[in-house]
Design an enzyme around this catalytic site. Structure first.
Site: not given
Length: 459
Positions: A197, A219, A222, A351
Site C-alpha cells: 500500500c 488495503c 488503511c 542491464d
C-alpha cells in the site's frame, strides 16, 4: 531553430537518420530556453508520462485531436526527452498550435515541466524499466510527484495502478480511468511491481489482476483502494485478431470500441486516450470512430502485409511488456515464427537481467511455432532465457546480425512472423522489414507482368 533545421536536413537527407532527437539537442545547446517557445506557441498542452503505453497513447490521442483541430504538435516517434520535444517542433514549426501533446520520459518530466506548463497530465503506470537509469519505481513516482506539486493542472490517472492513483494526495482536479474485471482478468499474477500500500506500506489485497499490478486492490489496514472510475472499459472481446471494448463515460453512456491492435495493455491505452479526449470536450461518437480508424506505424504491434505472410513488430523493453506481449501472441493460433532482438545500448538499458523477471515461461502457451530466432547485441542471453523457460532447444537459433536474422525469419513457411525488438532495434528492424517488403512488392509486380505477357497454348 535554423541550426536545428540544418542538423535535421543533414541527418535525414544525407545520413538517412530519423533525426528524432539530435536537431533538438543542437537547438537547445544554442538556446536552452527553446522549450519555452514551444510552450508559448501551444494554446493547450497535454503531457503523457509513465512507464508503458506512452507512445501508443500519445499517437492515439494526437490522431483523435487532429480529426477535430487543424494544428496539433506532438513527438509521435517516441523521442520523449527534452530534445525530442524540440525536434518535433523543428520538424513542424508553426506560429501557433491548437494543442501540444507530448509523451515525456519519467526521468525528464521535471526538466520538461519547468518550461512546458501542461493543462492536463496523463499518467499511465509505473513498472520497473531500465533500473540503471531510473532506479526503482518509487523514485520515479517521487520525482514526478515533486514536479507536479507547483503545477496548476488536471491529472488524468490510471485508477488501477496503486502508485498512480496515489497522486490523489496532491488534491488537484483528478480524473480516473480504468478497466473493470473481465474475461482476461486473473486471480494470480506472476509480476506485481507494487505489492504494498503506498499510503501505509501494508500488503495489498487484490480481487483480480488485469496485468502487472493493475487490477482491483484494497488495503486491509488503511482502506486505500481503487478510486471510482470516471471513465472505464467494462467488457473486452477478442475476435478476428482485434479487440472489441465496451466503454462507459461519466454519464454512464456505453459505446462499442474496436481497436485493431492486440494486448490487454491496449485496453488501458485506449481508455486513457478516450478519457482525455472526452475530458477536453470531444464527442464520444467521434472519438470512438477515430479509434476505429487508427493505424500505427512505430513498431508497437504494427502489421506488414507480405505476399504470403503477415509480419508484426512489437516493442518489448521491460518484464511486464515482454510478458504481456507473449500473452497476446498466445491468443494467435496461426502458424508462426518469432524473432527476439535484445540490445543493451544506453537507450535500452545496459542491464539486461530484466529478461529473467519476465514470464517467458508463457511461451509454453504459444501454439504452432515453427522456429524462434534470437538476435541483437545480447542474442545469446535471450536464447539462454528461452532454454530455461522450457522452450525446446531445437526451436531456437542464434544469429547476432539482425539483418541476417530478419532475412531468415521472413523466409519461414508460416502465416505470421512476430518480431520482438528492444528499443534501439525497433526502428532499424522496421526499416529492414520495409526494405524487404518493397523488394517483395517489386518481385510480385515483375511476376504478374511476366504472367500477363506469357504466350500460353490456346491464347
Amino acid at each position: 531553430m535554423a541550426a536545428g533545421k540544418i542538423a535535421s536536413f543533414v541527418l535525414r537527407k544525407i545520413l538517412k537518420s530519423s533525426a528524432s532527437a539530435m536537431p533538438g539537442k543542437v537547438a537547445m545547446t544554442i538556446y536552452p530556453d527553446i522549450l519555452g517557445v514551444v510552450n508559448d506557441r501551444c494554446q493547450n498542452k497535454i503531457i503523457i508520462t509513465g512507464t508503458n503505453g506512452k507512445t501508443t497513447t500519445n499517437n492515439l490521442l494526437t490522431h483523435i485531436l487532429k480529426k477535430e483541430y487543424p494544428s496539433v504538435l506532438s513527438n509521435l516517434r517516441g523521442a520523449n526527452m527534452p530534445q525530442g520535444l524540440v525536434s518535433a517542433f523543428l520538424h513542424d514549426r508553426k506560429k501557433e498550435y491548437d494543442w501540444g501533446v507530448f509523451e515525456v520520459d519519467e526521468g525528464s518530466f521535471e526538466r520538461v515541466t519547468e518550461h512546458v506548463k501542461p493543462d492536463y497530465v496523463l499518467v499511465t503506470n509505473f513498472f520497473r524499466d531500465q533500473l540503471d537509469r531510473y532506479g526503482e519505481i518509487e523514485k520515479a513516482f517521487q520525482d514526478i510527484l515533486e514536479a507536479l506539486e507547483p503545477l496548476d493542472t488536471t491529472l488524468i490517472l490510471n485508477a488501477d495502478d496503486p502508485l498512480v492513483s496515489n497522486f490523489r494526495k496532491l488534491h488537484k482536479k483528478n480524473i480516473y480511468y480504468g478497466v473493470t474485471q473481465n474475461q482476461y482478468s486473473t486471480l494470480q499474477q506472476g509480476i506485481v511491481e507494487s505489492r504494498f500500500c503506498p499510503a501505509c506500506s501494508s500488503y495489498l489485497d487484490y480481487d483480480y489482476y488485469n496485468y502487472g499490478q493493475l487490477g482491483g486492490y484494497q488495503c486491509p489496514d488503511c482502506g486505500f483502494s481503487n478510486p471510482n472510475h470516471d471513465y472505464q472499459i467494462t467488457e473486452i472481446d477478442y475476435q478476428d485478431h482485434q479487440y472489441h471494448y465496451q466503454f462507459k463515460n461519466k454519464d454512464q453512456e456505453v459505446q462499442d470500441i474496436t481497436f485493431a491492435y492486440e494486448g490487454i495493455y491496449n485496453a488501458y491505452n485506449c481508455c486513457a486516450a478516450l478519457s482525455t479526449a472526452l475530458e477536453v470536450g470531444l464527442p464520444l461518437e467521434n472519438v470512438a470512430r477515430s479509434i476505429g480508424e487508427f493505424e500505427y506505424h512505430l513498431g508497437r504491434m504494427e502489421n506488414f502485409q507480405f505476399p504470403e505472410k503477415i509480419v508484426k513488430i512489437a516493442l518489448v523493453k521491460n518484464p511486464i511488456g515482454l510478458s504481456e506481449t507473449i500473452s497476446s501472441i498466445s491468443l494467435d493460433e496461426r502458424a508462426k515464427s518469432m524473432l527476439f532482438v535484445l540490445n543493451d545500448n544506453p537507450a535500452d538499458g545496459k542491464d539486461v537481467s530484466w529478461i529473467w523477471d519476465a514470464e517467458v515461461e508463457k511461451m509454453s502457451n504459444v501454439k504452432n511455432i515453427n522456429q524462434i530466432y534470437c538476435s541483437g547485441r545480447r542474442a545469446e542471453d535471450i536464447a539462454l532465457r528461452l532454454k530455461y523457460a522450457g522452450v525446446p532447444v531445437e526451436l531456437v537459433k542464434v544469429d547476432d546480425n539482425m539483418d541476417s536474422a530478419i532475412g531468415k525469419v521472413l523466409n519461414e513457411d508460416v502465416e505470421i512472423v512476430y518480431i520482438l525488438p528492444t528499443y534501439t532495434a525497433v526502428f532499424q528492424g522496421r526499416e529492414l522489414v520495409l526494405a524487404r517488403l518493397e523488394g517483395s512488392g517489386k518481385k510480385m509486380s515483375h511476376i504478374r507482368e511476366y504472367l500477363k505477357n506469357l504466350k500460353l497454348p490456346g491464347r
